[in-house]
Scaffold this motif. Structure first.
Motif, PDB file in Angstrom:
ATOM      1  N   PHE A  18       0.934  -1.238  -0.078  1.00 57.02           N
ATOM      2  CA  PHE A  18       0.199  -0.031   0.101  1.00 57.02           C
ATOM      3  C   PHE A  18       0.710   1.170  -0.090  1.00 57.02           C
ATOM      4  N   VAL A  19       1.977   1.247   0.856  1.00 56.72           N
ATOM      5  CA  VAL A  19       2.680   2.490   0.895  1.00 56.72           C
ATOM      6  C   VAL A  19       3.559   2.681  -0.327  1.00 56.72           C
ATOM      7  N   ALA A  20       4.146   1.608  -0.821  1.00 54.65           N
ATOM      8  CA  ALA A  20       4.848   1.546  -2.186  1.00 54.65           C
ATOM      9  C   ALA A  20       3.874   2.021  -3.250  1.00 54.65           C
ATOM     10  N   ALA A  21       2.664   1.461  -3.395  1.00 57.48           N
ATOM     11  CA  ALA A  21       1.818   2.306  -4.303  1.00 57.48           C
ATOM     12  C   ALA A  21       1.491   3.629  -4.471  1.00 57.48           C
ATOM     13  N   LEU A  22       1.421   4.108  -3.333  1.00 57.48           N
ATOM     14  CA  LEU A  22       1.362   5.608  -3.183  1.00 57.48           C
ATOM     15  C   LEU A  22       2.549   6.445  -3.298  1.00 57.48           C
ATOM     16  N   LEU A  23       3.987   5.710  -3.402  1.00 58.43           N
ATOM     17  CA  LEU A  23       5.155   6.592  -3.612  1.00 58.43           C
ATOM     18  C   LEU A  23       4.772   7.399  -4.991  1.00 58.43           C
ATOM     19  N   PRO A  24       4.341   6.801  -5.981  1.00 61.59           N
ATOM     20  CA  PRO A  24       4.494   7.650  -7.340  1.00 61.59           C
ATOM     21  C   PRO A  24       3.336   8.944  -7.148  1.00 61.59           C
ATOM     22  N   PHE A  25       2.366   8.742  -6.310  1.00 60.85           N
ATOM     23  CA  PHE A  25       1.562   9.878  -6.168  1.00 60.85           C
ATOM     24  C   PHE A  25       2.051  10.969  -5.178  1.00 60.85           C
ATOM     25  N   GLY A  26       2.786  10.463  -3.971  1.00 60.34           N
ATOM     26  CA  GLY A  26       3.645  11.228  -3.093  1.00 60.34           C
ATOM     27  C   GLY A  26       4.741  11.854  -4.053  1.00 60.34           C
ATOM     28  N   ASN A  48       2.611  10.827 -16.214  1.00 60.24           N
ATOM     29  CA  ASN A  48       2.948  10.105 -15.010  1.00 60.24           C
ATOM     30  C   ASN A  48       1.791   9.369 -14.566  1.00 60.24           C
ATOM     31  N   THR A  49       0.535   9.835 -14.446  1.00 59.54           N
ATOM     32  CA  THR A  49      -0.472   9.093 -13.878  1.00 59.54           C
ATOM     33  C   THR A  49      -1.048   7.988 -14.896  1.00 59.54           C
ATOM     34  N   GLY A  50      -0.749   8.261 -16.099  1.00 60.38           N
ATOM     35  CA  GLY A  50      -1.388   7.407 -17.207  1.00 60.38           C
ATOM     36  C   GLY A  50      -0.500   6.117 -16.933  1.00 60.38           C
ATOM     37  N   ASP A  51       1.078   6.319 -17.001  1.00 64.29           N
ATOM     38  CA  ASP A  51       1.903   5.328 -16.908  1.00 64.29           C
ATOM     39  C   ASP A  51       1.701   4.476 -15.791  1.00 64.29           C
ATOM     40  N   TRP A  52       1.434   4.877 -14.609  1.00 66.59           N
ATOM     41  CA  TRP A  52       1.215   4.200 -13.653  1.00 66.59           C
ATOM     42  C   TRP A  52       0.119   3.453 -13.477  1.00 66.59           C
ATOM     43  N   THR A  53      -1.157   4.004 -14.250  1.00 65.80           N
ATOM     44  CA  THR A  53      -2.456   2.989 -14.257  1.00 65.80           C
ATOM     45  C   THR A  53      -2.031   2.007 -15.250  1.00 65.80           C
ATOM     46  N   LEU A  54      -1.075   2.153 -16.204  1.00 68.21           N
ATOM     47  CA  LEU A  54      -0.680   0.815 -16.935  1.00 68.21           C
ATOM     48  C   LEU A  54       0.227  -0.147 -16.243  1.00 68.21           C
ATOM     49  N   TYR A  55       1.106   0.562 -15.378  1.00 72.29           N
ATOM     50  CA  TYR A  55       1.798  -0.353 -14.560  1.00 72.29           C
ATOM     51  C   TYR A  55       0.979  -1.218 -13.498  1.00 72.29           C
ATOM     52  N   TYR A  89      -5.085   5.795  -9.995  1.00 72.09           N
ATOM     53  CA  TYR A  89      -4.035   6.477 -10.761  1.00 72.09           C
ATOM     54  C   TYR A  89      -4.938   6.761 -12.152  1.00 72.09           C
ATOM     55  N   VAL A  90      -6.020   5.913 -12.739  1.00 79.38           N
ATOM     56  CA  VAL A  90      -6.435   6.479 -14.053  1.00 79.38           C
ATOM     57  C   VAL A  90      -7.613   7.448 -13.687  1.00 79.38           C
ATOM     58  N   SER A  91      -7.996   7.525 -12.313  1.00 75.51           N
ATOM     59  CA  SER A  91      -8.947   8.721 -11.816  1.00 75.51           C
ATOM     60  C   SER A  91      -8.072   9.911 -11.786  1.00 75.51           C
ATOM     61  N   LEU A  92      -6.833   9.741 -11.494  1.00 80.24           N
ATOM     62  CA  LEU A  92      -6.196  11.218 -11.412  1.00 80.24           C
ATOM     63  C   LEU A  92      -5.772  11.578 -12.621  1.00 80.24           C
ATOM     64  N   ASP A 176       6.633   7.894 -31.355  1.00 77.65           N
ATOM     65  CA  ASP A 176       7.622   7.209 -30.001  1.00 77.65           C
ATOM     66  C   ASP A 176       6.775   6.095 -29.709  1.00 77.65           C
ATOM     67  N   PHE A 177       7.183   4.821 -30.163  1.00 77.96           N
ATOM     68  CA  PHE A 177       6.273   3.629 -29.894  1.00 77.96           C
ATOM     69  C   PHE A 177       6.863   2.801 -28.882  1.00 77.96           C
ATOM     70  N   GLU A 178       8.363   3.017 -28.351  1.00 79.84           N
ATOM     71  CA  GLU A 178       9.142   1.936 -27.716  1.00 79.84           C
ATOM     72  C   GLU A 178       8.161   1.499 -26.468  1.00 79.84           C
ATOM     73  N   GLN A 179       7.721   2.789 -25.327  1.00 83.52           N
ATOM     74  CA  GLN A 179       7.089   2.102 -24.454  1.00 83.52           C
ATOM     75  C   GLN A 179       5.724   1.459 -24.762  1.00 83.52           C
ATOM     76  N   PRO A 180       4.853   1.985 -25.703  1.00 85.55           N
ATOM     77  CA  PRO A 180       3.514   1.090 -26.070  1.00 85.55           C
ATOM     78  C   PRO A 180       4.043  -0.162 -26.582  1.00 85.55           C
ATOM     79  N   ILE A 181       4.944  -0.423 -27.242  1.00 86.80           N
ATOM     80  CA  ILE A 181       5.456  -1.646 -27.607  1.00 86.80           C
ATOM     81  C   ILE A 181       5.409  -2.586 -26.237  1.00 86.80           C
ATOM     82  N   ILE A 182       6.527  -1.932 -25.385  1.00 86.10           N
ATOM     83  CA  ILE A 182       6.668  -2.892 -24.115  1.00 86.10           C
ATOM     84  C   ILE A 182       5.467  -3.371 -23.536  1.00 86.10           C
ATOM     85  N   PHE A 183       4.516  -2.154 -23.006  1.00 83.28           N
ATOM     86  CA  PHE A 183       3.389  -2.304 -22.424  1.00 83.28           C
ATOM     87  C   PHE A 183       2.510  -3.512 -23.306  1.00 83.28           C
TER      88      PHE A 183
END
Length: 216
Positions: A18-26, A48-55, A89-92, A176-183
């Protein structure tokens, strides 16, 4: 190696997650307060919020394969939290779009959703995540019934695909397709594993049915 955490250990593990998941928001809050969001703060927050939604979507989808391969059945107890953080994160992400891009003008936001395909699919993914978040409690599982709840929560596969498509189209303008391809590769592997297991189960059931028919 089989690992079965005791209830206190599992509680501690959940707390740490829970704490680790809040770190990106912090980090976002800290960067906002210290003026470290760069030349384009809105783009930074949106990305940032979009990336963490996908993570978190990927981590949620990874729980079942990890549980089956490792035999660590307790991992399933972490899936709900991961899924809810994906919704957080998708809400943010959506709030950033509604607030900073449209200043809470819903009619203008809706025009943007309809006009721009990459926003259409992203908004669709957000809307589909809402019933999953609402029905994440044990009470809702009982109310819906196990099978109906499972069928509803299979929307996560559609949501993940829409999220990847949203990200791909967003990056297309910058080539820039590198990250979309990875995801996309990660999600595809996680879904193909499920398809393989479903095919394997069906083949086994058909074989057992054939054997029973011959014996009869």
């Amino acid at each position: 190696m089989t690992f079965h955490p005791s209830p206190p250990q599992l509680t501690l593990l959940k707390s740490l997650l829970f704490v680790a998941a809040l770190l990106p928001f912090g980090r976002l809050v800290l960067f906002t307060l210290t003026d470290q969001l760069g030349a384009n703060p809105i783009e930074f927050i949106t990305r940032n919020t979009g990336d963490w939604t996908l993570y978190f979507l990927c981590m949620t989808l990874a729980i079942t394969p990890l549980r089956r391969l490792s035999k660590w059945n307790w991992l399933i107890k972490l899936r709900r939290m991961l899924g809810l953080f994906a919704f957080f994160y998708v809400s943010l992400h959506f709030t950033t779009f509604l607030w900073f891009d449209h200043f809470f003008d819903v009619s203008e936001m809706w025009k943007d959703v309809v006009k721009r395909p990459f926003i259409t699919v992203g908004f669709s993914a957000f809307v589909l995540l809402i019933p999953l978040a609402v029905t994440s409690t044990n009470g809702m599982v009982k109310r819906l019934g196990g099978k109906r709840w499972q069928w509803l929560h299979r929307l996560i596969y559609v949501i993940a695909a829409l999220g990847i498509l949203h990200y791909w189209w967003m990056k297309a303008g910058k080539h820039d397709f590198e990250q979309p391809i990875i995801f996309g590769t990660i999600v595809a592997v996680l879904l193909l594993v499920r398809v393989f297991w479903a095919w394997q189960k069906r083949s086994k059931n058909n074989a057992l049915a054939g054997t029973a028919s011959e014996a009869g």
